[in-house]
Design a protein around this motif. Structure first.
Motif, PDB file in Angstrom:
ATOM      1  N   VAL A  75      85.346 -33.650   6.114  1.00  0.00           N
ATOM      2  CA  VAL A  75      83.688 -33.351   6.196  1.00  0.00           C
ATOM      3  C   VAL A  75      83.685 -31.602   6.540  1.00  0.00           C
ATOM      4  O   VAL A  75      82.818 -30.795   6.322  1.00  0.00           O
ATOM      5  CB  VAL A  75      83.699 -33.801   8.274  1.00  0.00           C
ATOM      6  N   ILE A  76      84.796 -31.095   6.780  1.00  0.00           N
ATOM      7  CA  ILE A  76      85.201 -29.631   6.776  1.00  0.00           C
ATOM      8  C   ILE A  76      84.561 -29.120   5.630  1.00  0.00           C
ATOM      9  O   ILE A  76      84.233 -28.448   6.058  1.00  0.00           O
ATOM     10  CB  ILE A  76      86.013 -29.018   7.314  1.00  0.00           C
ATOM     11  N   GLN A  77      84.841 -29.661   4.763  1.00  0.00           N
ATOM     12  CA  GLN A  77      84.496 -29.142   3.391  1.00  0.00           C
ATOM     13  C   GLN A  77      83.157 -28.584   3.482  1.00  0.00           C
ATOM     14  O   GLN A  77      82.799 -27.609   2.183  1.00  0.00           O
ATOM     15  CB  GLN A  77      85.229 -29.629   2.014  1.00  0.00           C
ATOM     16  N   PHE A  78      82.609 -29.277   3.845  1.00  0.00           N
ATOM     17  CA  PHE A  78      80.442 -29.629   3.685  1.00  0.00           C
ATOM     18  C   PHE A  78      80.052 -28.034   5.053  1.00  0.00           C
ATOM     19  O   PHE A  78      78.962 -28.134   4.266  1.00  0.00           O
ATOM     20  CB  PHE A  78      80.189 -30.453   3.910  1.00  0.00           C
ATOM     21  N   ALA A  79      80.647 -27.773   5.619  1.00  0.00           N
ATOM     22  CA  ALA A  79      80.749 -27.421   6.656  1.00  0.00           C
ATOM     23  C   ALA A  79      80.238 -25.028   6.437  1.00  0.00           C
ATOM     24  O   ALA A  79      81.286 -24.630   5.819  1.00  0.00           O
ATOM     25  CB  ALA A  79      81.696 -26.613   7.737  1.00  0.00           C
ATOM     26  N   ASP A  80      79.362 -24.623   6.708  1.00  0.00           N
ATOM     27  CA  ASP A  80      79.056 -23.684   6.222  1.00  0.00           C
ATOM     28  C   ASP A  80      79.406 -22.399   7.538  1.00  0.00           C
ATOM     29  O   ASP A  80      79.564 -21.666   7.215  1.00  0.00           O
ATOM     30  CB  ASP A  80      77.255 -23.550   6.357  1.00  0.00           C
ATOM     31  N   VAL A  81      80.021 -23.283   8.179  1.00  0.00           N
ATOM     32  CA  VAL A  81      80.467 -21.978   9.289  1.00  0.00           C
ATOM     33  C   VAL A  81      81.630 -23.726  10.435  1.00  0.00           C
ATOM     34  O   VAL A  81      80.713 -24.600  10.092  1.00  0.00           O
ATOM     35  CB  VAL A  81      79.726 -21.630   9.951  1.00  0.00           C
ATOM     36  N   THR A  82      82.789 -23.347  11.148  1.00  0.00           N
ATOM     37  CA  THR A  82      83.057 -23.635  11.590  1.00  0.00           C
ATOM     38  C   THR A  82      83.702 -22.909  12.699  1.00  0.00           C
ATOM     39  O   THR A  82      83.449 -21.793  12.838  1.00  0.00           O
ATOM     40  CB  THR A  82      85.070 -24.004  11.249  1.00  0.00           C
ATOM     41  N   GLY A  83      83.634 -23.543  14.216  1.00  0.00           N
ATOM     42  CA  GLY A  83      84.520 -22.932  15.025  1.00  0.00           C
ATOM     43  C   GLY A  83      84.180 -24.325  16.292  1.00  0.00           C
ATOM     44  O   GLY A  83      84.525 -24.868  16.768  1.00  0.00           O
TER      45      GLY A  83
END
Length: 395
Positions: A75-83
């Protein structure tokens, strides 16, 4: 040799709780919702990644995907930002051109994003059953009853509520309505210092461990200054005198992931890995925090590992998806990073957001079908925003 189960056992119906945990029923008193109304693509579909990429491309600037640190890599691979939850909510608010905010996290996070974003933006949670067990441990009705108990004890006017970001919009609104503030694991010390300048006592919701650790480790209060309010017991399980004597009234809530770490986990990893640095999140139990070498928020943990010397060894007490991601990220620098506990433990509700749910969400939005929108009513949002603004203005 395994004995076959009697035939009648197969006819046993799942309990309401089991159905709820599976996301197949709704509980109006809980953050958990229902499974998505459409047909999910199969997890074995080899085209899932390409389908997600194509739908996201079709949506373009209309969509902004947020990925919490505890999400799985697929899922993280498609995130524009993480946090962390608050950073992501603020990032969403800073993107007013995005019509759809797809929050890959849990329900209270999506609520916070809806509170902070503009009226033209729509916050979407890929699986409505992605709740938070900690947030569910404090309902609006329970907290209102607690305030009645404090009022009857004659101390409500001395109490300032401080609620952790990991709480429902209803609890944030209660906090704003009663002159309190929200805190994160990064600024809990500042929030408590502010609260004690406003009143003599603090009601800390809903995570007892963050409240206790901050009060004792950072503010210098004693364990005796803290009492535990149990919403399932009359008067919270406390006497009127205990409430009057306390400085910190801690809600009986906890994180199911961080709460599993034990002192035995710390001892075991020190025996297995000589010279290891034990770094834990402040949502861990007080005895675990006391036994660790360092304690800090998710952002603190990431920064500590970024700055750690090559060849150093670390045992991390936080969610496993993040620990594995950090271990892979810093392997080339010869940093040994392991999960503090021997038993694998993901955040089960966070892990409900998987690639099939994300694909279903993005494709639905790309086809013009709005799904799984999270909306907070105006009054709740206004009082929640008030509490959040107090946090943002903390010295």
């Amino acid at each position: 040799m395994t004995t076959a189960q009697p035939q009648q056992d197969l006819a046993v119906q799942p309990s309401p709780l089991a159905l709820l945990l599976l996301g197949r029923q709704a509980d109006p008193r809980s953050e958990r919702g229902v499974e998505c109304p459409g047909d999910l693509p199969s997890p074995s579909d080899p085209d899932l990644v390409e389908r997600a990429r194509a739908a996201k491309e079709k949506l373009g600037d209309k969509v902004f995907v947020l990925g919490h640190h505890y999400q799985r890599d697929e899922v993280i691979q498609f995130a524009d930002v993480t946090g962390d939850s608050f950073k992501l909510a603020r990032d969403a608010a800073a993107r007013p051109e995005a019509e759809y905010i797809v929050f890959c996290g849990v329900h209270f996070m999506a609520e916070s994003a809806d509170i902070l974003t503009g009226p033209g933006q729509k916050v979407v949670l890929p699986d409505l059953a992605a709740g938070c067990s900690m947030a569910d441990m404090a309902t609006a009705e329970q907290v209102a009853e607690c305030w009645d108990v404090l009022t009857e004890a004659g101390i409500a006017e001395q109490v300032v509520p401080v609620s952790y970001m990991n709480s429902s919009a209803d609890i944030k609104a209660f906090t704003g309505r009663h002159g309190g503030t929200i805190c994160t694991s990064s600024n809990a010390e500042r929030a408590l210092n502010w609260a004690f300048e406003q009143g003599e006592k603090v009601l800390f919701l809903p995570d007892q461990h963050l409240g206790r650790n901050t009060a004792v480790r950072d503010l210098g209060l004693s364990l005796e200054d803290c009492v535990l309010y149990n919403p399932h017991k009359p008067n919270g399980g406390l006497t009127t005198q205990e409430l009057r004597d306390a400085k910190m009234i801690l809600w009986r809530g906890h994180c199911s992931v961080h709460g599993r770490f034990s002192v035995e986990s710390v001892r075991d990893v020190r025996e297995r890995i000589p010279g290891v640095n034990v770094l834990v999140h402040p949502e861990c139990k007080h005895e675990v925090v006391s036994a660790a070498d360092q304690v800090g928020s998710t952002e603190y943990i990431i920064k500590a590992l970024e700055e750690a010397p090559a060849g150093s060894k670390w045992a991390i007490g936080t969610e496993l998806n993040l620990v594995q991601r950090l271990a892979n990220r810093f392997a080339a620098e010869d940093k040994e990073i392991v999960f503090l506990d021997r038993t694998v433990c993901f955040c089960s509700t966070m892990n409900r957001i998987d690639l099939p749910h994300l694909v279903w969400t993005l494709e639905s939005l790309a086809e013009g079908n709005e799904v799984n929108r999270i909306q907070v009513d105006k009054e709740t949002a206004d009082f929640s925003r008030l509490a959040l603004e107090r946090m943002l203005s903390l010295p």
